[in-house]
Design an enzyme around this catalytic site. Structure first.
Site, PDB file in Angstrom:
ATOM      1  CG  HIS A 202       5.077  38.511  50.472  1.00  0.00           C
ATOM      2  ND1 HIS A 202       5.148  38.319  49.129  1.00  0.00           N
ATOM      3  CD2 HIS A 202       5.446  39.803  50.702  1.00  0.00           C
ATOM      4  CE1 HIS A 202       5.547  39.442  48.552  1.00  0.00           C
ATOM      5  NE2 HIS A 202       5.733  40.355  49.472  1.00  0.00           N
TER       6      HIS A 202
HETATM    7  C1  UD1 Z   1       8.623  43.352  52.679  1.00  0.00           C
HETATM    8  C2  UD1 Z   1       8.237  44.531  51.783  1.00  0.00           C
HETATM    9  C3  UD1 Z   1       7.597  44.024  50.482  1.00  0.00           C
HETATM   10  C4  UD1 Z   1       8.461  42.954  49.824  1.00  0.00           C
HETATM   11  C5  UD1 Z   1       8.731  41.858  50.848  1.00  0.00           C
HETATM   12  C6  UD1 Z   1       9.576  40.734  50.284  1.00  0.00           C
HETATM   13  C7  UD1 Z   1       7.676  46.565  53.011  1.00  0.00           C
HETATM   14  C8  UD1 Z   1       6.581  47.477  53.429  1.00  0.00           C
HETATM   15  N1  UD1 Z   1       7.296  45.433  52.443  1.00  0.00           N
HETATM   16  O1  UD1 Z   1       7.418  42.743  53.118  1.00  0.00           O
HETATM   17  O2  UD1 Z   1       7.452  45.120  49.595  1.00  0.00           O
HETATM   18  O3  UD1 Z   1       7.777  42.425  48.711  1.00  0.00           O
HETATM   19  O4  UD1 Z   1       9.415  42.423  51.965  1.00  0.00           O
HETATM   20  O5  UD1 Z   1       9.613  39.633  51.159  1.00  0.00           O
HETATM   21  O6  UD1 Z   1       8.836  46.884  53.204  1.00  0.00           O
HETATM   22  N2  UD1 Z   1       9.696  38.161  59.275  1.00  0.00           N
HETATM   23  C9  UD1 Z   1      10.434  37.155  59.870  1.00  0.00           C
HETATM   24  N3  UD1 Z   1      11.718  36.982  59.470  1.00  0.00           N
HETATM   25  C10 UD1 Z   1      12.306  37.745  58.517  1.00  0.00           C
HETATM   26  C11 UD1 Z   1      11.551  38.771  57.922  1.00  0.00           C
HETATM   27  C12 UD1 Z   1      10.253  38.971  58.303  1.00  0.00           C
HETATM   28  O7  UD1 Z   1       9.942  36.430  60.721  1.00  0.00           O
HETATM   29  O8  UD1 Z   1      13.481  37.520  58.208  1.00  0.00           O
HETATM   30  C13 UD1 Z   1       8.271  38.327  59.656  1.00  0.00           C
HETATM   31  C14 UD1 Z   1       8.077  39.236  60.830  1.00  0.00           C
HETATM   32  O9  UD1 Z   1       7.061  38.688  61.614  1.00  0.00           O
HETATM   33  C15 UD1 Z   1       7.574  40.531  60.202  1.00  0.00           C
HETATM   34  C16 UD1 Z   1       6.839  40.042  58.971  1.00  0.00           C
HETATM   35  O10 UD1 Z   1       7.562  38.873  58.558  1.00  0.00           O
HETATM   36  O11 UD1 Z   1       6.777  41.250  61.083  1.00  0.00           O
HETATM   37  C17 UD1 Z   1       6.805  41.019  57.839  1.00  0.00           C
HETATM   38  O12 UD1 Z   1       8.118  41.461  57.491  1.00  0.00           O
HETATM   39  P1  UD1 Z   1       8.324  42.947  56.913  1.00  0.00           P
HETATM   40  O13 UD1 Z   1       9.757  43.183  56.710  1.00  0.00           O
HETATM   41  O14 UD1 Z   1       7.568  43.908  57.746  1.00  0.00           O
HETATM   42  O15 UD1 Z   1       7.577  42.945  55.522  1.00  0.00           O
HETATM   43  P2  UD1 Z   1       7.417  41.830  54.410  1.00  0.00           P
HETATM   44  O16 UD1 Z   1       6.067  41.249  54.538  1.00  0.00           O
HETATM   45  O17 UD1 Z   1       8.551  40.879  54.358  1.00  0.00           O
END
Ligand code: UD1
Length: 357
Positions: A202
């Site tokens: 991820h």
């Molecule tokens: C975040 C944390 C990371 C942690 C991870 C656990 C930061 C910088 N990163 O990364 O340290 O290991 O969480 O999972 O805070 N999205 C969805 N649904 C959700 C959540 C996310 O569709 O419920 C998608 C969205 O397109 C979003 C992308 O995932 O843009 C990334 O989500 P984001 O919260 O930015 O960071 P993670 O990659 O989850």
């Protein structure tokens, strides 16, 4: 009665918060009141709600509903929302976890208005400042009032950065508490393959780079063929979007792409799998706690003790290294982890909060 505000927003934080919430409710009900603030960084039910239900975490008192966005936009929206709450309600301390944008926002909002910040999982370092998580954890540590270090390596990192001994508490790791407390409730899905490697990806440096993602999938497929097993791949939404847009899965047949697992399903998959391949910080530890060798799909790790114990190898996104690492660790005898405390980290953290606020 003291009052703390626990700030969470991303999947690994719900799991860590569960350990502490249970200790607060079960052992300190008359001394400490905990409110939970959910920033909404993770919002899909299988990334958020399921953890609250399954781990019986109290419903958040506040939910900012911030959702996805660029780092700046996401962090700014959280900072504004958290500050508004801290300016109107009194809390003796704020509790933040790990290294996400939620952690950073919670720590900054509180520190700037002089609410003591308690950082769980302090002192972790990848020494790779291109990772947003590294920026988040370094800044959070530097504005925190108490630093709860899960390992001795984390303690040493903090000392090298000049933190005074009085701020650092070697608490052990709350995730070890959870593995011990919940393993007997682990869930297994009968649809999973008989023999599998559990794989997750991820991190943005893997998902947002098509070559790296393809190299990882190719390595996993070759290893699966060599060892006559399959790959169980619960995909984070970020990874799922990316794989859909690359239209790649038809090239990688042995991979079972499934929805994200709940916590108890993850424990079940860990107990069932032969090995783990991941870029996740949390899953590499849980693999170690469950006695499973782990291939790290990253150039470096914050959890160096697992590599030192011989239970994990750094293969980065290199197809050949992934295949070699899986071959090298296929029949490894598990080691009992001794570096992450005694499984009572949450109790130590709650006691310290009560004594120091
Ligand atoms: C975040 C944390 C990371 C942690 C991870 C656990 C930061 C910088 N990163 O990364 O340290 O290991 O969480 O999972 O805070 N999205 C969805 N649904 C959700 C959540 C996310 O569709 O419920 C998608 C969205 O397109 C979003 C992308 O995932 O843009 C990334 O989500 P984001 O919260 O930015 O960071 P993670 O990659 O989850």
């Amino acid at each position: 009665m003291k009052r703390i505000l626990t700030i969470v927003g991303a999947r690994p934080q719900f799991i860590k918060a569960a350990a502490i919430s249970h200790v607060v409710r079960d052992e300190y009900e008359n001394e400490l009141q905990e409110d939970i603030l959910h920033t909404g960084q993770h919002y899909d039910d299988n990334m958020s709600g399921t953890f609250f239900r399954e781990l019986d975490i109290p419903a958040p008192r506040y939910n900012l509903g911030v959702g996805s966005g660029t780092h700046g936009a996401q962090t700014a929206a959280m900072l504004k929302g958290i500050e508004e709450i801290l300016l109107t309600k009194h809390y003796d301390a704020v509790l933040v976890y790990g290294d996400t944008n939620t952690t950073l926002a919670g720590a900054l909002a509180a520190a700037k208005i002089n609410v003591p910040v308690m950082h769980v999982e302090a002192g972790l370092r990848s020494f790779n400042r291109t990772m947003p998580e590294e920026i988040n954890r370094v800044v959070t540590d530097h504005v925190s009032y108490r630093l709860f270090a899960p390992t001795q390596t984390a303690v040493n990192n903090l000392k090298k950065e000049g933190f005074s001994d009085s701020k650092i508490v070697f608490s052990g790791d709350v995730m070890l508490d959870n593995t011990r407390n919940y393993s007997n409730k682990a869930k297994v899905d009968p649809q999973w393959p008989e023999r599998f490697i559990l794989a997750t990806v991820h991190r943005d440096f893997n998902t947002d780079n098509e070559d790296r993602l393809r190299n990882i999938l190719a390595g996993l497929c070759s290893a699966a063929e060599e060892h006559q097993c399959e790959i169980l791949f619960p995909a984070h939404p970020r990874t799922r979007h990316r794989l859909d847009s690359m239209n790649a899965m038809s090239d990688f047949k042995g991979i079972h792409l499934i929805e994200p697992l709940s916590y108890l399903e993850t424990l079940g998959a860990l107990l069932r799998c032969k090995m783990v391949a991941t870029d996740s910080g949390g899953l590499q530890k849980e693999a170690y706690f469950s006695g499973r060798p782990c291939v790290l799909l990253r150039p470096e790790t914050e959890w160096t003790e697992i590599v030192d114990a011989g239970m994990a190898m750094l293969a980065n996104a290199n197809t050949e290294h992934i295949v070699d690492s899986i071959r090298g660790m296929w029949n490894l005898e598990p080691k009992v982890p001794s570096e992450f405390g005694d499984g009572h980290a949450a109790g130590c953290i709650v006691q310290t909060i009560l004594e120091t606020t």
